[in-house]
Write a protein that holds these residues in place. Sequence first.
Motif, mmCIF file in Angstrom:
data_model
loop_
_atom_site.group_PDB
_atom_site.id
_atom_site.type_symbol
_atom_site.label_atom_id
_atom_site.label_comp_id
_atom_site.label_asym_id
_atom_site.label_seq_id
_atom_site.Cartn_x
_atom_site.Cartn_y
_atom_site.Cartn_z
ATOM 1 N N SER A 133 5.428 -73.434 -55.169
ATOM 2 C CA SER A 133 5.385 -73.619 -53.720
ATOM 3 C C SER A 133 4.113 -72.998 -53.171
ATOM 4 O O SER A 133 3.483 -72.159 -53.817
ATOM 5 C CB SER A 133 6.607 -72.982 -53.045
ATOM 6 N N VAL A 134 3.730 -73.435 -51.989
ATOM 7 C CA VAL A 134 2.579 -72.856 -51.295
ATOM 8 C C VAL A 134 3.021 -72.455 -49.891
ATOM 9 O O VAL A 134 4.045 -72.929 -49.382
ATOM 10 C CB VAL A 134 1.403 -73.853 -51.217
ATOM 11 N N MET A 135 2.250 -71.593 -49.275
ATOM 12 C CA MET A 135 2.542 -71.171 -47.906
ATOM 13 C C MET A 135 1.825 -72.098 -46.933
ATOM 14 O O MET A 135 0.614 -72.308 -47.017
ATOM 15 C CB MET A 135 2.095 -69.731 -47.692
ATOM 16 N N SER A 139 5.431 -70.760 -43.790
ATOM 17 C CA SER A 139 6.647 -71.279 -44.420
ATOM 18 C C SER A 139 6.331 -71.737 -45.846
ATOM 19 O O SER A 139 5.209 -72.158 -46.150
ATOM 20 C CB SER A 139 7.211 -72.461 -43.620
ATOM 21 N N VAL A 140 7.338 -71.638 -46.711
ATOM 22 C CA VAL A 140 7.180 -72.066 -48.098
ATOM 23 C C VAL A 140 7.343 -73.579 -48.173
ATOM 24 O O VAL A 140 8.299 -74.139 -47.633
ATOM 25 C CB VAL A 140 8.225 -71.368 -49.001
ATOM 26 N N TYR A 141 6.401 -74.234 -48.858
ATOM 27 C CA TYR A 141 6.471 -75.699 -48.978
ATOM 28 C C TYR A 141 6.268 -76.099 -50.433
ATOM 29 O O TYR A 141 5.347 -75.609 -51.099
ATOM 30 C CB TYR A 141 5.402 -76.367 -48.106
#
Length: 290
Positions: A133-135, A139-141
Motif C-alpha cells: 500500500s501507499v499513502m 490514507s492507505v491505498y
Amino acid sequence: MEGIASTIVIQVLHGLAYGMLLFLVASGLTLVFGMMSVLNLAHASFYMLGAYFSYQMLKWIGNFWIGLLICPILVAMLGILMERFLLRRVHAGGHVQEFVLTAGIAFVIMESVKWIWGTEPLPVPIPAVLSGSVMVMGSVYPVYRLFILFFSIGILGLMAYILLKTRLGITVRAAVSDRDMVSALGTNTPFVFMLVMGIGTWLAGVAGVIAGPFISTYPGMAGEILVDCFVVTVTGGLGSLMGAVLASFIIGQISSFGILLIPRFAIVFAFLLMAIVLIIKPSGLFGEKG
C-alpha cells in the motif's frame, strides 16, 4: 476538512480504477458494436473467462505475469473462432439471430465455468510486488488498484495509437462509418471483422485477468459488468474509443461516489446518465450515427 479532502481523493481513485477496468471491457464491445453492428451479449463472458483462465494458470505455474500475457491471447482465439464459425453464419439474418446466438454462447460459457470451477468465488492472490500500500493524502491505498489504473491507461494509449496511426486503425474507423464503402474499395472486411473481434475479446481477457485479484473470480462477474458495458457503449457512442473512455470515467466516478453517498440508489445513476445523454444527443457523446 483534511479528512473530507482525503476521502474525496480516495473515492476519485476508486472511480478511476473501476472506470479504466470498465473501459477495457467496453472498448472492445463498442468497436465490435459500431463496426459490425453485432449486439454481442457474450462479450462480458470473455472477460469472465480471462479471470478464470488466469486463476487456473496461477494454480499451474504460480506466475501472474505469464498469465497476463497468455490468457488474453487464449480468450482472443476463442473470440475469433466464435466470429468465424458462428457469428458469420447468422450475420445476414439480422440482429435477432445475433442476439439469440450470443445469448446462447454466454449461457454455455457460464455453465461451462460452473461445471469446471464450481460456483463459489475463487480468491486470486495479488502478485507480491503489487501487494503493498501507499499513502495518499494521509490514507492507505492499495498499490494493486494503482496498477489497474496505470496499466489500463497504457492499454488506452496503445489502442489510441493503433486506431489513429496505423493502417488497421484507419480501416477500422472507416468501416465504423461506412462498411459498404470500405468493402467496395477492396478491403477484406470479413478478415477485418474477425481481427476486430479478436482485439475486442483480447481487451476483455486482459480486463478479466487484472480484475481477478481486484474483485475475486466468480460466475456472476460477467453479468455484473455487462450492464455497465452497454451503458458505456450507448452513452459514449457506437464505435467511439473516446466516447468509451469518457463514459467509463464518468460511470466509474458515479459508481464510486454513489456507493459512498447513496448506496441504495447507486445503480440507478448510470442509467440516469445514459437517459440524459440520449435525450440530448441520441447518437451518444461522440457517436456519429444518429
